[in-house]
Write an enzyme that holds these catalytic residues in place. Sequence first.
Site, PDB file in Angstrom:
ATOM      1  N   ASN A  45       0.269  -1.442  -0.406  1.00 39.05           N
ATOM      2  CA  ASN A  45      -0.118  -0.067   0.123  1.00 39.05           C
ATOM      3  C   ASN A  45       1.083   1.647   0.102  1.00 39.05           C
ATOM      4  OD1 ASN A  45      -2.030   1.558   0.359  1.00 39.05           O
ATOM      5  ND2 ASN A  45      -2.968   0.507   1.361  1.00 39.05           N
ATOM      6  N   ASP A  46       0.982   1.399   1.294  1.00 41.78           N
ATOM      7  CA  ASP A  46       1.549   2.993   0.983  1.00 41.78           C
ATOM      8  C   ASP A  46       3.658   3.163   0.437  1.00 41.78           C
ATOM      9  OD1 ASP A  46       0.062   3.895   3.047  1.00 41.78           O
ATOM     10  OD2 ASP A  46       1.443   2.997   5.113  1.00 41.78           O
ATOM     11  N   VAL A  47       4.608   1.546   0.204  1.00 41.99           N
ATOM     12  CA  VAL A  47       5.425   1.621  -0.588  1.00 41.99           C
ATOM     13  C   VAL A  47       4.429   2.008  -2.404  1.00 41.99           C
ATOM     14  CG1 VAL A  47       6.298   0.530   1.531  1.00 41.99           C
ATOM     15  CG2 VAL A  47       5.113  -0.316  -0.737  1.00 41.99           C
ATOM     16  N   ALA A  54       0.186   3.401   6.955  1.00 43.03           N
ATOM     17  CA  ALA A  54       0.465   5.363   7.694  1.00 43.03           C
ATOM     18  C   ALA A  54      -0.702   5.895   7.058  1.00 43.03           C
ATOM     19  CB  ALA A  54       0.862   5.830   6.019  1.00 43.03           C
TER      20      ALA A  54
END
Length: 471
Positions: free
Chosen positions: A397-399, A438
């Site tokens: 997700n965040d990466v 996050a």
Amino acid sequence: MDELVYGLYIIAVALFIYGLMGLTQPRTAVRGNKIAAAGMALAVVATLIEIRATSNWTLIIAGLVVGVALGIPPALRTKMTAIPQLVALFNGVGGGTVALIAWAEFLETDRFTGLDPAHGLVVPVVVASLLASIIGSISFWGSVVAFSKLQGLLPGRPISLGRLQQPVNILVLLAAVAVAVVIGVGAASTGVNPWWFPVILVVSGVLGLMVVLPIGGADMPVVISLLNALTGLSAAAAGLALNNVAMMVAGMIVGASGSILTKLMANAMNRSIPAIVAGGFGGGAAASQESTGDRTVRSTSAADVAIQLAYANQVIVVPGYGLAVAQAQLAVKDVAKLLESRGVEVKYAIHPVAGRMPGHMNVLLAEADVSYDAMKDMDDINGEFARTDVAMVIGANDVTNPAARTDPNSPIHGMPVLNVDEAKSVIVLKRSMSSGFAGIENQLFYEPQTSMLFGDAKKSVSDVMEQLKAL
């Protein structure tokens, strides 16, 4: 006999270093781990030889039996998805053990001892014991919090006192230092007072809790690495107090390597270590569908995904924690094997902080016998996305959030991410539209070339496999 003991320690230290070198690559990690374990076994033998005349063998054997009984079963039974929790727990046990060893050594000490005072190289046992106890206690209780957050016993979101958090942390730290000074000064003048030492363990433990509780799930991989470094430093200090060469060197190696890894991972997130320790980032809260505004989310099916994969020249798989939770690594390997048999090139893009601990994705893929050559670090793979036909994101997700590059107002702006949005087609396998650690929406989900395949990742990949076989 001293020559034999120090000779064994030197060999053990060499094995530690050689084993650590093996851990730098997935291909040699298992061998490196075995080499380092052999070094530790040799160090234990040397220590037993050194203390043979003054040992209570009943307690030593009992300790070894208890350690084996408590250590081996969890290591054998823990699922790959829970490895981060196990690492945090084992690391905490190490820090707590060092704190207790320091306490015991402190009670045995009634004066300063060390090297020749004439050369100005006095090493106070009391001071070394105090350092080991403070750092070890912080590591133990911090690791307990990290384990609890990873295991779901505590919320993954930051738990803090708001603006009072840092002032309170500083006060607790100053309290720990003040107690240490009182103990040290008292030991130098009137002798050791055994009643003060539990106080410093309690104060340091509170500091460990107060530091890790405000840290959110997004920073947990860095926290695990930092706590590992602290345990190493505490072990080095305890080795200094015990005058044990192997313990000093092993502790320094763990402390140094953990510190370097922590710095590298912080850089990979474009965050400073002080900012991570300050906490308050990464709540893991779910993003609501209403927050998407007028943006469109395109859903797809296993059949459509299979067609895209079958006619691609290059496919990049981007694994994340969702892949670990679904235990989909074997199913992904089967799909990749089938695609490769049809001439499709398959690579795996590994972000440094994907998952919940350093190297989490590498371990998962290695378990499925994915070729080490197919696993590409972020710096090596980012240039490949622009010429990739299909990027298949599984649980990451965040990466993969392009907002880190394009949105100055994003909390993760400046964080290096995988350039998944540059691929011609992006397929995201997720259970829902929930956010990552996050706690923010992923802009990638709304890109025009992105399609969402909702459902359990393992089942979705298996469905894609069946559709590929039918083509």
